[in-house]
Design an enzyme around this catalytic site. Structure first.
Site, PDB file in Angstrom:
ATOM      1  N   ASP A  92      35.592  54.564  32.006  1.00 42.75           N
ATOM      2  CA  ASP A  92      34.426  53.798  31.609  1.00 42.75           C
ATOM      3  C   ASP A  92      35.213  52.067  31.949  1.00 42.75           C
ATOM      4  OD1 ASP A  92      35.929  54.048  29.650  1.00 42.75           O
ATOM      5  OD2 ASP A  92      35.114  52.276  28.813  1.00 42.75           O
ATOM      6  N   GLU A 158      36.051  54.267  26.605  1.00 42.89           N
ATOM      7  CA  GLU A 158      37.773  53.034  26.090  1.00 42.89           C
ATOM      8  C   GLU A 158      37.447  51.856  25.799  1.00 42.89           C
ATOM      9  OE1 GLU A 158      40.788  50.977  25.834  1.00 42.89           O
ATOM     10  OE2 GLU A 158      39.584  51.597  27.164  1.00 42.89           O
TER      11      GLU A 158
END
Length: 454
Positions: A92, A158
């Site tokens: 991400d 994250e």
């Protein structure tokens, strides 16, 4: 496999590496449906499953985590007696922060005139994903085997810090258990300077709300006797720093000294884009201030904007304060000290509401052991120069989860990111040479670590 052969293989794989990174950057994998469709994250996860399966890992699987995001795991079993290495990364990325602020298309890998590759996630952390992929492709033997047992974990949220993988790891400890854990989400202190990150600051956040009046009052009519909540807040916040800019909180020692590599003031000014003639703050050297000392930052204040403001005394105001906490200081105790410090500084008996928002502990990585020594040798062989060690002001709470869940594992942090990457900012980029060096480092590390342990 000889070093020269590994080096040549990785050089040959760099065009494929660029194609891989181009594919990954095209996924708008922001783990926030308010920013991008969540399907983009799912497509990125599926791409990882496919590519790492092709590279030789088995049972590549998407797992739904507690925050709704998907992580990806897989493995390859090495020879009997070989140690196990867990390779971590995240797919991400941060939002673009305004596409108009970019000189190149946000979601398209673009060659810069400076030789860098531009696009969101090129460094943080999709560049690290393709470094893993390139290392595995180079290390894999013709029969499909690896000299070491490899485990793989890619996180999907994250950047949002919502804790999905932090819950997943202890719940799936046997799936992820390893002798060495490579957290590949940081980078070198400068291009071409191999660097291990050996400490992370923790963080403690609080909100303070000061109230003085039932509602705003005309400053011309009531100013001078009526208590002003904003003026009170300014006094409280000013108490967090001394005249040199050092964070000063009652009950907390803030004289830590960084024991590792130095960080020159001149280089820091360049890396941080400090304006000419503006002084750096703090009484220690740059490394001390960044990695071994507390720093309080006011993240935001709820007050009227200048544009549209009126002649009024503010009845109530609020601020959020983030306290970065270096190793050897407990983050929750630091948060308690910060709350007590703020309470003691509230003037005029203003009503004060101080809320603890969150706290994460600092982290210290491995500085010795067979994996550390194998990594040191691999980095120095790949880059042709001695390694440096640095801290990082940011927090990666998953490192503490790894340390708690696998107390015997050696945990090492490295990666393709360096100051010119501008991670989290517009115009993020990566130096292809860093991807190549980190891929070679990782391949050499796994080869050497397996041979030494067997």
């Amino acid at each position: 496999m000889p070093t020269s052969e590994l080096k040549a293989k990785i050089a040959e794989l760099m065009p494929q590496c660029k194609t891989d990174l181009s594919d990954l950057v095209a996924f708008r994998s922001v783990a926030d449906p308010a920013s991008q469709p969540i399907s983009e994250c799912h497509q990125a996860a599926d791409w990882i499953v496919q590519k790492f399966t092709e590279a030789g890992l088995q049972e590549m699987t998407r797992h739904r985590t507690s925050d709704g995001s998907d992580c990806v795991t897989g493995h390859a079993t090495g020879p009997e007696g070989a140690p196990t290495v867990l390779l971590y990364c995240h797919y991400d990325v941060q939002p673009p922060l305004g596409e108009d602020n970019w000189r190149t298309p946000v979601w398209q890998l673009t060659d810069g005139d400076d030789g860098r590759w531009y696009g969101r996630g090129t460094a943080d952390s999709k560049g690290n994903i393709v470094a893993h992929l390139t290392a595995l492709r180079a290390l894999r033997a013709p029969d499909g085997s690896f000299p070491i047992t490899v485990k793989f974990l890619a996180e999907g949220s994250e950047e949002q810090g919502t804790g999905g993988v932090e819950d997943f790891v202890p719940e799936h400890a046997d799936l992820l258990r390893a002798d060495a854990i490579c957290v590949v989400d940081v980078g070198n202190e400068a291009i071409g300077q191999p660097t291990l990150t050996t400490s992370l600051r923790g963080m403690a956040t609080v909100d303070i709300t000061l109230s003085a009046l039932v509602g705003p009052l005309h400053s011309g009519v009531f100013g001078g006797a009526a208590p002003d909540a904003l003026t009170g807040l300014i006094q409280v916040l000013a108490s967090l720093n001394d005249g040199e800019g050092n964070t000063t909180i009652d009950g907390l020692d803030n004289n830590g000294v960084w024991p590792g590599s130095e960080y020159s003031a001149e280089q820091f000014r360049t890396d941080a884009n400090v304006l000419d003639e503006v002084e750096l703050v703090g009484s220690g050297c740059v490394a001390d201030m960044l990695w071994s000392r507390l720093v309080a930052t006011v993240l935001g204040i709820d007050v009227p904007a200048v544009e549209g403001s009126v002649s009024a005394i503010q009845a109530s105001v609020r601020a959020r304060i983030s306290l970065r906490v270096p190793p050897l200081i407990d983050a929750h105790q630091a948060q308690d000290a910060l709350v007590s410090h703020l309470e003691a500084r509230v003037p005029w008996h203003l009503r004060a509401l101080i809320e603890r928002i969150d706290a994460s502990e600092p982290f210290s990585g491995s500085l010795a052991g067979p994996a550390f020594e194998a990594m040191r040798a691999a980095m120095e062989e790949s880059y042709g120069r001695p390694i440096a060690t640095q801290g990082q002001g940011g927090s990666i709470p998953l490192c503490n989860v790894f340390q708690t869940t696998f107390p015997d594992a050696e945990i090492m942090l490295y990666g393709v990111e360096e100051p010119q990457c501008l991670i989290h900012a517009p115009n993020e980029s990566v130096a292809p040479s860093e991807i190549e060096h980190i891929a070679l480092t990782e391949a050499l590390f796994m080869r050497n670590y397996s041979a030494a342990q067997r």
